[in-house]
Design an enzyme around this catalytic site. Sequence first.
Site, PDB file in Angstrom:
ATOM      1  N   CYS A  82       0.521  -1.180  -0.161  1.00 58.84           N
ATOM      2  CA  CYS A  82       0.041  -0.164  -0.293  1.00 58.84           C
ATOM      3  C   CYS A  82       1.119   1.657  -0.632  1.00 58.84           C
ATOM      4  O   CYS A  82       1.362   1.607  -0.813  1.00 58.84           O
ATOM      5  CB  CYS A  82      -1.191  -0.393   1.080  1.00 58.84           C
ATOM      6  SG  CYS A  82      -2.567   1.091   0.977  1.00 58.84           S
ATOM      7  N   HIS A 180      -2.784  -4.827   2.156  1.00 56.89           N
ATOM      8  CA  HIS A 180      -2.450  -5.299   2.773  1.00 56.89           C
ATOM      9  C   HIS A 180      -2.231  -6.868   3.446  1.00 56.89           C
ATOM     10  O   HIS A 180      -2.927  -7.379   4.135  1.00 56.89           O
ATOM     11  CB  HIS A 180      -3.426  -4.576   4.060  1.00 56.89           C
ATOM     12  CG  HIS A 180      -3.368  -3.247   4.016  1.00 56.89           C
ATOM     13  ND1 HIS A 180      -1.604  -2.144   4.600  1.00 56.89           N
ATOM     14  CD2 HIS A 180      -3.931  -2.256   3.476  1.00 56.89           C
ATOM     15  CE1 HIS A 180      -2.039  -1.332   4.580  1.00 56.89           C
ATOM     16  NE2 HIS A 180      -3.192  -0.821   3.977  1.00 56.89           N
ATOM     17  N   GLU A 182      -0.490  -8.056   5.318  1.00 58.64           N
ATOM     18  CA  GLU A 182       0.475  -8.501   7.134  1.00 58.64           C
ATOM     19  C   GLU A 182      -1.288  -8.253   7.771  1.00 58.64           C
ATOM     20  O   GLU A 182      -1.036  -8.451   8.978  1.00 58.64           O
ATOM     21  CB  GLU A 182       1.510  -6.934   7.394  1.00 58.64           C
ATOM     22  CG  GLU A 182       1.039  -5.929   6.791  1.00 58.64           C
ATOM     23  CD  GLU A 182       0.488  -4.981   5.900  1.00 58.64           C
ATOM     24  OE1 GLU A 182       0.531  -6.156   4.173  1.00 58.64           O
ATOM     25  OE2 GLU A 182       0.248  -4.325   4.926  1.00 58.64           O
TER      26      GLU A 182
END
Length: 200
Positions: A82, A180, A182
């Site tokens: 991002c 994302h 993560e």
Amino acid sequence: MTSQPLIGVLALQGDVREHLRMLEGLGAAVQAVRRPQELARVDAVVIPGGESTTMYKLATIFDLLEPLRDRIASGIPAFGTCAGMIMLASQIEDGIAGQQTLGGLDVVVRRNAFGRQVDSFESDVDFLAFETPFHALFIRAPWVERAADGVEVLATLADGPFLGRIVAVRQGVVMATSFHPEITSDDRVHRYFIDLVRST
Ligand code: GLN
């Protein structure tokens, strides 16, 4: 690379902890990077999601902008998510005045590309090399507007109004996603990056 590579996560701002946790969960050795000395020790670097304009300003204040540019230009593997994708792009559309990047990916990236009305959303993406779609989370995300020859498209949106938009790319050992990984429990993109790091 034969010994265990040390993967740095730029820790000025953004979802640093989420990246560290996911990489550690995959057995990687990790290092939060706030100082040039920490950057010098790592074999690869992750640029997290957050706010690219703030990250750029902090990188300048912390004397990390040039060292990061140098290390990426010298060929260490890098992975941006991002805001991290924006940081790695060679060119930004809709950046703030004077906003600079680190480079590494020969792409034009549009900030906040999906518009304010769709601040955040979830969507399946078709990710090259994955057998099943990746369920991705987008938060005020950029997309890749244009990619130079030599940039491999890793993922596009699989459905919805933005069908076909490029949301993950790779150029040599530098890769980035608009979304994302993560902050999901699917670790396949981080696994892909660790494999890339180990293959160098
Ligand atoms: N819109 C942010 C930027 O310009 C990126 C958002 C994010 O990383 N979730 O940096």
